[in-house]
Design a protein around this motif. Structure first.
Motif, PDB file in Angstrom:
ATOM      1  N   LEU A  16      29.698  38.248  44.707  1.00  0.00           N
ATOM      2  CA  LEU A  16      29.552  37.566  45.992  1.00  0.00           C
ATOM      3  C   LEU A  16      28.111  37.111  46.215  1.00  0.00           C
ATOM      4  N   ALA A  17      27.155  37.937  45.822  1.00  0.00           N
ATOM      5  CA  ALA A  17      25.745  37.568  45.986  1.00  0.00           C
ATOM      6  C   ALA A  17      25.394  36.348  45.150  1.00  0.00           C
ATOM      7  N   ALA A  18      25.981  36.253  43.955  1.00  0.00           N
ATOM      8  CA  ALA A  18      25.717  35.124  43.065  1.00  0.00           C
ATOM      9  C   ALA A  18      26.521  33.896  43.441  1.00  0.00           C
ATOM     10  N   ALA A  19      27.508  34.064  44.327  1.00  0.00           N
ATOM     11  CA  ALA A  19      28.361  32.954  44.789  1.00  0.00           C
ATOM     12  C   ALA A  19      29.032  32.218  43.635  1.00  0.00           C
ATOM     13  N   ARG A  20      29.416  32.959  42.595  1.00  0.00           N
ATOM     14  CA  ARG A  20      30.053  32.318  41.441  1.00  0.00           C
ATOM     15  C   ARG A  20      31.397  31.703  41.805  1.00  0.00           C
ATOM     16  N   LEU A  21      32.065  32.302  42.793  1.00  0.00           N
ATOM     17  CA  LEU A  21      33.378  31.794  43.189  1.00  0.00           C
ATOM     18  C   LEU A  21      33.312  31.007  44.500  1.00  0.00           C
ATOM     19  N   GLY A  22      32.116  30.674  44.922  1.00  0.00           N
ATOM     20  CA  GLY A  22      31.973  29.929  46.167  1.00  0.00           C
ATOM     21  C   GLY A  22      32.047  30.834  47.385  1.00  0.00           C
ATOM     22  N   LYS A  23      32.265  30.249  48.524  1.00  0.00           N
ATOM     23  CA  LYS A  23      32.270  30.960  49.803  1.00  0.00           C
ATOM     24  C   LYS A  23      33.497  31.860  49.939  1.00  0.00           C
ATOM     25  N   MET A  24      33.279  33.059  50.505  1.00  0.00           N
ATOM     26  CA  MET A  24      34.400  33.935  50.804  1.00  0.00           C
ATOM     27  C   MET A  24      35.226  33.339  51.941  1.00  0.00           C
ATOM     28  N   LEU A  25      36.544  33.287  51.748  1.00  0.00           N
ATOM     29  CA  LEU A  25      37.442  32.785  52.779  1.00  0.00           C
ATOM     30  C   LEU A  25      38.174  33.919  53.499  1.00  0.00           C
TER      31      LEU A  25
ATOM     32  N   HIS B  62      39.473  36.459  48.534  1.00  0.00           N
ATOM     33  CA  HIS B  62      39.802  35.075  48.204  1.00  0.00           C
ATOM     34  C   HIS B  62      38.604  34.188  48.529  1.00  0.00           C
ATOM     35  N   CYS B  63      38.140  33.467  47.525  1.00  0.00           N
ATOM     36  CA  CYS B  63      36.987  32.579  47.679  1.00  0.00           C
ATOM     37  C   CYS B  63      37.397  31.136  47.380  1.00  0.00           C
ATOM     38  N   GLU B  64      36.483  30.225  47.586  1.00  0.00           N
ATOM     39  CA  GLU B  64      36.783  28.797  47.405  1.00  0.00           C
ATOM     40  C   GLU B  64      37.206  28.463  45.975  1.00  0.00           C
ATOM     41  N   GLN B  65      36.624  29.168  45.012  1.00  0.00           N
ATOM     42  CA  GLN B  65      36.872  28.809  43.610  1.00  0.00           C
ATOM     43  C   GLN B  65      37.477  29.959  42.798  1.00  0.00           C
ATOM     44  N   GLY B  66      38.188  30.829  43.458  1.00  0.00           N
ATOM     45  CA  GLY B  66      38.832  31.910  42.738  1.00  0.00           C
ATOM     46  C   GLY B  66      38.967  33.159  43.593  1.00  0.00           C
ATOM     47  N   THR B  67      39.448  34.222  42.977  1.00  0.00           N
ATOM     48  CA  THR B  67      39.756  35.451  43.693  1.00  0.00           C
ATOM     49  C   THR B  67      39.274  36.665  42.893  1.00  0.00           C
ATOM     50  N   LEU B  68      38.775  37.659  43.602  1.00  0.00           N
ATOM     51  CA  LEU B  68      38.472  38.964  43.019  1.00  0.00           C
ATOM     52  C   LEU B  68      39.559  39.917  43.497  1.00  0.00           C
ATOM     53  N   ALA B  69      40.241  40.570  42.564  1.00  0.00           N
ATOM     54  CA  ALA B  69      41.357  41.439  42.922  1.00  0.00           C
ATOM     55  C   ALA B  69      41.166  42.823  42.307  1.00  0.00           C
ATOM     56  N   LEU B  70      41.117  43.844  43.162  1.00  0.00           N
ATOM     57  CA  LEU B  70      41.013  45.231  42.713  1.00  0.00           C
ATOM     58  C   LEU B  70      42.404  45.840  42.738  1.00  0.00           C
ATOM     59  N   ARG B  71      42.903  46.199  41.557  1.00  0.00           N
ATOM     60  CA  ARG B  71      44.229  46.790  41.442  1.00  0.00           C
ATOM     61  C   ARG B  71      44.162  47.976  40.484  1.00  0.00           C
ATOM     62  N   ASP B  72      44.649  49.118  40.929  1.00  0.00           N
ATOM     63  CA  ASP B  72      44.676  50.306  40.077  1.00  0.00           C
ATOM     64  C   ASP B  72      43.310  50.597  39.455  1.00  0.00           C
ATOM     65  N   ASN B  73      42.260  50.469  40.283  1.00  0.00           N
ATOM     66  CA  ASN B  73      40.883  50.763  39.879  1.00  0.00           C
ATOM     67  C   ASN B  73      40.335  49.792  38.834  1.00  0.00           C
ATOM     68  N   VAL B  74      40.956  48.641  38.695  1.00  0.00           N
ATOM     69  CA  VAL B  74      40.483  47.598  37.781  1.00  0.00           C
ATOM     70  C   VAL B  74      40.225  46.329  38.590  1.00  0.00           C
ATOM     71  N   LEU B  75      39.058  45.723  38.377  1.00  0.00           N
ATOM     72  CA  LEU B  75      38.700  44.492  39.078  1.00  0.00           C
ATOM     73  C   LEU B  75      38.954  43.297  38.179  1.00  0.00           C
ATOM     74  N   TRP B  76      39.728  42.347  38.714  1.00  0.00           N
ATOM     75  CA  TRP B  76      40.054  41.119  37.990  1.00  0.00           C
ATOM     76  C   TRP B  76      39.428  39.923  38.682  1.00  0.00           C
ATOM     77  N   ARG B  77      38.940  38.993  37.887  1.00  0.00           N
ATOM     78  CA  ARG B  77      38.480  37.695  38.380  1.00  0.00           C
ATOM     79  C   ARG B  77      39.590  36.695  38.077  1.00  0.00           C
ATOM     80  N   ILE B  78      40.130  36.056  39.102  1.00  0.00           N
ATOM     81  CA  ILE B  78      41.281  35.170  38.941  1.00  0.00           C
ATOM     82  C   ILE B  78      40.873  33.737  39.274  1.00  0.00           C
ATOM     83  N   THR B  79      41.108  32.844  38.347  1.00  0.00           N
ATOM     84  CA  THR B  79      40.743  31.436  38.539  1.00  0.00           C
ATOM     85  C   THR B  79      41.765  30.758  39.443  1.00  0.00           C
TER      86      THR B  79
END
Length: 338
Positions: free
Chosen positions: A136-145, A248-265
């Motif tokens: 989020l600090a790097a804004a790789r996925l754009g603005k948080m929605l 959910h961000c402008e250019q993708g999503t970060l999803a924490l599931r079962d203690n695993v973080l996924w970056r979703i395009t």
């Protein structure tokens, strides 16, 4: 510098503090305190340290530098203030106090005594939490929605009946929100830079005949960064499931599931970003007491360093909990004061 510690309260969570202290090269556990003499003496023998039944007597010892507080919520303010006035630093389990007025008093005394107080929001130190903050600090996925979180844990009637202080407004300050789900609310507000206002509902269903407080809650959050927050939590599940959190961000999503973080395009492709591997504790609690305590001790050794969660930081999630309780009573949006 060898930092000498004492732990007040030998219940379930104190083991995490003992394990963390054992792994710190320049720290040692010198005393434990518990009102159960049999349990306290047994723990002291296990750890090779002194035992006290009265924490005030322990505070008179000049050998103690830091006091860890692992006691019921209603005792936090009293014990933190006494430790500060005795010249000790304090590391306390959440919440910092029963309400924000008590937290403000603690902050004033800490400033006057020039001692440091940390509150244990260890989930901020989880690898997945740190990875989300960096993304989020790097804004790789754009603005948080938006950010949504779902916490579904299990607490039996015996959990409340066996303790006496849980499930009561006078001694726990609430239940699900201020005890279990406050970690989730803290992560949401921390990642979003705070909460402006909230509308929420609390209720009790499966545990209504056992507790006077809530076992389930939901809320909508207006976040300081302009995004919206969706929150749901309950203690009525049949198992303690890991936190499910999605940003959910402008250019993708970060999803924490079962203690695993996924970056979703935006096209739905999943990339592994990070995972949390439980190490000797309950994974759904978070696994980072070691990091949280180590960071605080670093700040004691080298004042001005460290990024531990202090009273001001901890008060933000406490105010959010208070606002949800108030909103549920009034059935309206409540501003979260800051």
């Amino acid at each position: 510098m060898n930092i000498k510690a004492a732990i007040i309260g030998c219940g379930a969570i104190h083991h995490c503090h003992v394990d963390a202290l054992r792994r710190l090269p320049d720290a040692s556990l010198r005393a434990v305190v518990d009102n159960d003499i049999t349990r306290g003496k047994r723990r002291a023998a296990d750890y090779g340290c002194d035992f006290y039944q009265d924490y005030r007597e322990m505070l008179r010892s000049p050998t103690i530098d830091v006091v860890h507080i692992c006691t019921p919520h209603y005792l936090h303010k009293e014990m933190i203030l006494a430790a500060l006035q005795a010249g000790k630093h304090v590391f306390c389990e959440k919440p910092v106090a029963m309400n924000s007025c008590e937290a403000a008093e603690i902050a004033r005394v800490a400033a006057r005594t020039r001692k440091q107080v940390a509150i244990c929001y260890q989930n901020r130190y989880n690898p997945t939490s740190q990875a989300m903050a960096r993304e989020l600090a790097a804004a790789r996925l754009g603005k948080m929605l938006s950010i949504k979180a779902s916490l579904t844990w299990s607490r039996s009637p015996e959990y409340y009946l066996d303790s006496g202080w849980r499930g009561r407004f006078a001694t726990e300050g609430g239940s699900l929100l201020i005890n279990q789900a406050i970690h989730t609310l803290d992560l949401m507000q921390w990642l979003a830079g705070g909460v402006v206002r909230v509308k929420g509902v609390t209720d009790s269903s499966w545990l209504a005949s056992t507790i006077e407080t809530e076992d389930s809650a939901m809320a909508m959050l207006e976040l300081a960064n302009g995004a919206r927050g969706l929150f749901y939590a309950t203690n009525c599940h049949s198992v303690d499931s890991p936190l499910a959190l999605e940003i959910h961000c402008e250019q993708g999503t970060l999803a924490l599931r079962d203690n695993v973080l996924w970056r979703i395009t935006p096209l739905g492709q999943q990339q592994l970003a990070c995972d949390d591997v439980p190490q000797g504790t309950k994974g759904y609690w978070g696994t980072s007491h070691q990091q949280a305590i180590g960071d605080f001790y670093q700040a004691i050794r080298f004042p001005g360093t460290g990024s531990y969660c202090g009273v001001a930081d901890a008060s933000q999630s406490l105010r959010l909990v208070e606002a949800i309780y108030q909103s549920s009573q009034l059935r309206q949006w409540i501003t979260v004061s800051g």
